[in-house]
Scaffold this motif. Sequence first.
Motif, PDB file in Angstrom:
ATOM      1  N   UNK A 371     -49.035  27.907  -7.912  1.00  0.00           N
ATOM      2  CA  UNK A 371     -49.392  28.045  -9.317  1.00  0.00           C
ATOM      3  C   UNK A 371     -49.765  26.691  -9.916  1.00  0.00           C
ATOM      4  N   UNK A 372     -48.980  25.666  -9.597  1.00  0.00           N
ATOM      5  CA  UNK A 372     -49.257  24.327 -10.117  1.00  0.00           C
ATOM      6  C   UNK A 372     -50.527  23.743  -9.520  1.00  0.00           C
ATOM      7  N   UNK A 373     -50.715  23.939  -8.223  1.00  0.00           N
ATOM      8  CA  UNK A 373     -51.904  23.393  -7.566  1.00  0.00           C
ATOM      9  C   UNK A 373     -53.160  24.078  -8.097  1.00  0.00           C
ATOM     10  N   UNK A 374     -53.120  25.389  -8.241  1.00  0.00           N
ATOM     11  CA  UNK A 374     -54.269  26.099  -8.807  1.00  0.00           C
ATOM     12  C   UNK A 374     -54.585  25.580 -10.213  1.00  0.00           C
ATOM     13  N   UNK A 375     -53.534  25.340 -10.986  1.00  0.00           N
ATOM     14  CA  UNK A 375     -53.756  24.838 -12.338  1.00  0.00           C
ATOM     15  C   UNK A 375     -54.456  23.495 -12.363  1.00  0.00           C
ATOM     16  N   UNK A 376     -54.011  22.583 -11.500  1.00  0.00           N
ATOM     17  CA  UNK A 376     -54.645  21.264 -11.427  1.00  0.00           C
ATOM     18  C   UNK A 376     -56.075  21.349 -10.908  1.00  0.00           C
ATOM     19  N   UNK A 377     -56.284  22.249  -9.948  1.00  0.00           N
ATOM     20  CA  UNK A 377     -57.642  22.443  -9.427  1.00  0.00           C
ATOM     21  C   UNK A 377     -58.585  22.874 -10.549  1.00  0.00           C
ATOM     22  N   UNK A 378     -58.177  23.851 -11.336  1.00  0.00           N
ATOM     23  CA  UNK A 378     -59.031  24.353 -12.411  1.00  0.00           C
ATOM     24  C   UNK A 378     -59.252  23.298 -13.491  1.00  0.00           C
ATOM     25  N   UNK A 379     -58.256  22.490 -13.748  1.00  0.00           N
ATOM     26  CA  UNK A 379     -58.362  21.471 -14.783  1.00  0.00           C
ATOM     27  C   UNK A 379     -59.354  20.379 -14.411  1.00  0.00           C
TER      28      UNK A 379
END
Length: 381
Positions: A371-379
């Motif tokens: 969840x955290x990695x996906x969030x950083x990727x999208x950001x």
Amino acid sequence: MADYQTEALALLQQIMAVPTVGTDESLVADIIEDYLAPLLKAGVLTTSRVNFAPHRDNLIVRYGDGDAHLLGLTGHMDVVTAGDETQWAHAPFAGTVVDGRLYGRGATDMKAGLAAMVVALKRRAMEEPHPAHPVVLFATVGEEVDNYGARQLAAAGYADHLDALLVGEPTGAVIKPAQRGIIDYTVTAKGKAAHSSQPELGANAIDGLVAFHQAVGAAVAPLLAHSDPLLGHPTHSITLIQGGAQVNIIPEAASLRGNIRTIPAAGNEQFKAALEAAVHAVDIPGVDLSLSVDSTLVPVGTPADNVLVQALQAARTANGLEAASVTGDTGITDAALMCRPGTALAIYGPGNDTSHQTDEFVELTDFNEALAVYGSLLANW
């Protein structure tokens, strides 16, 4: 647990409660749309559906305009059967949390990955209503049978403009930018029945399959010698065989099924040619062989350092995680249909090797990490 992690767990448990065993993916799409409703109402996100069959809608969620540097996220909504539910320690569709693990069918394969992508997309859309680069999320039907939804979406052109495709299948702390292809085939032998005391009056269909087994081994051997840096060697296995009616009757019919996993250097067309050559090489008087290629998906090979792999590694670093190992996937995902030539691929999601098993589970630490990695990727996309 952070508020967004609690929110993500609740969404995951909600979609796991729907037993989407070859049906009812539309109910999961309903849940996702309800979860995203404020952003849909504000026009920050848009959704559309592509119907495959009654109660089976593919869901497409769009964030941002245009196709420049377009990132695709994809996960399937269906699951395999739970089998004998009395053998489960935790009810397969209850989403029970015990000692940091979430148990249930789809926990690993792959509702955890889908839920993490949906929540990460919502968080990013709330933070930035107008992204620099667009994102499209695909929630597909029927992946566990024959990638029905992905076939339908790809044929309709939904994947044509993707610069990168993230598949949220379970990989743990591994990134997979390539996957093998697959061929399922059937060889049928027709002979002539006779009394087993007079076999010369018949034609033994099983003899035809035995001869094919020898011929196909020789025909595919040069292809099996090829290797890929990420995917290793291709494989060929005969996995099912049946024939005959009674022990004292020469069998007039028999069949076998085989499974091949292909790589770019030894691809599907080459293996199909080898199968056809093996069938034609069999010469058993009175026995006729026929070949049916039942299912085929081509291998997908993208560079180990493609732009999406690099972005995921950067996202891991941003969250204090070590660089992930990079390898190929021996299984099949919707990437076989959704990843076009030139699209950067990464298969990366929460989960483990309990897919399709009794008491399937996902570690909540693994789920929250994705969840955290996906969030950083999208950001930073």
